[in-house]
Structure formats: C-alpha cells, structure tokens
Write a protein that holds these residues in place. Structure first.
Motif, short mmCIF file in Angstrom:
data_model
loop_
_atom_site.label_atom_id
_atom_site.label_comp_id
_atom_site.label_asym_id
_atom_site.label_seq_id
_atom_site.Cartn_x
_atom_site.Cartn_y
_atom_site.Cartn_z
N ASP A 32 9.35 13.95 -29.89
CA ASP A 32 7.98 13.61 -29.52
C ASP A 32 7.74 12.11 -29.69
N GLY A 33 6.60 11.65 -29.22
CA GLY A 33 6.26 10.24 -29.24
C GLY A 33 6.26 9.63 -30.63
N GLN A 34 5.84 10.39 -31.61
CA GLN A 34 5.78 9.89 -32.98
C GLN A 34 7.19 9.57 -33.50
N ARG A 35 8.14 10.43 -33.23
CA ARG A 35 9.53 10.19 -33.68
C ARG A 35 10.13 9.00 -32.95
N ILE A 36 9.82 8.88 -31.66
CA ILE A 36 10.35 7.75 -30.89
C ILE A 36 9.76 6.44 -31.40
N GLU A 37 8.46 6.42 -31.67
CA GLU A 37 7.83 5.22 -32.21
C GLU A 37 8.46 4.81 -33.54
N ALA A 38 8.84 5.79 -34.36
CA ALA A 38 9.49 5.50 -35.65
C ALA A 38 10.80 4.76 -35.43
N LEU A 39 11.49 5.05 -34.32
CA LEU A 39 12.75 4.36 -34.03
C LEU A 39 12.51 2.88 -33.75
N PHE A 40 11.33 2.54 -33.26
CA PHE A 40 11.00 1.16 -32.89
C PHE A 40 10.17 0.46 -33.97
N SER A 41 10.28 0.91 -35.18
CA SER A 41 9.51 0.34 -36.29
C SER A 41 10.05 -1.01 -36.75
#
Length: 66
Positions: A32-41
């Motif tokens: 989901d979007g939340q997990r993907i955003e965590a990759l770009f932290s």
C-alpha cells in the motif's frame, strides 16, 4: 554459503520519475501507499534479508525495473 539482504534508500536512477517508481514498486511488492512512502523516507530500509545469491539477484533486478 553467503547470505544477502536487499535494502533501499529511496534513491532512484537518473531520469526516473519518483511518482512512477513508487507506483511500480507498489505493484511489484503488492504494497500500500504507506509502505511505499516508508521506502522513500531517506533512511536505509531492508526489504528482504537472509537471501541466497539467486534470490537476491531476482529482487535487485525487480527493483531496477521498477
């Protein structure tokens, strides 16, 4: 036998659009979007560990394609 881990720091290849990469990664990892955003932290995130060389290469190629 060597073991490997796949980690991501949020950097993308030159010429790649971040939004498109995020979309492709979501598809590849069925995330989901939340997990993907965590990759770009900006931090180093381990995606998968304890892999043999063949499996590590498979993940590496999937990330490069995305």
């Amino acid at each position: 036998m060597q073991r490997y881990e796949i980690a991501f720091t949020g950097r993308v290849l030159a010429g790649a659009e971040v939004g498109e990469v995020k979309s492709r990664l979501a598809q590849v990892f069925q995330a989901d979007g939340q997990r993907i955003e965590a990759l770009f932290s900006g931090r180093r995130v381990v995606i998968k560990n304890n892999l043999n060389e063949r499996a590590a290469q498979h993940y590496r190629m999937a990330l490069e394609r995305a």
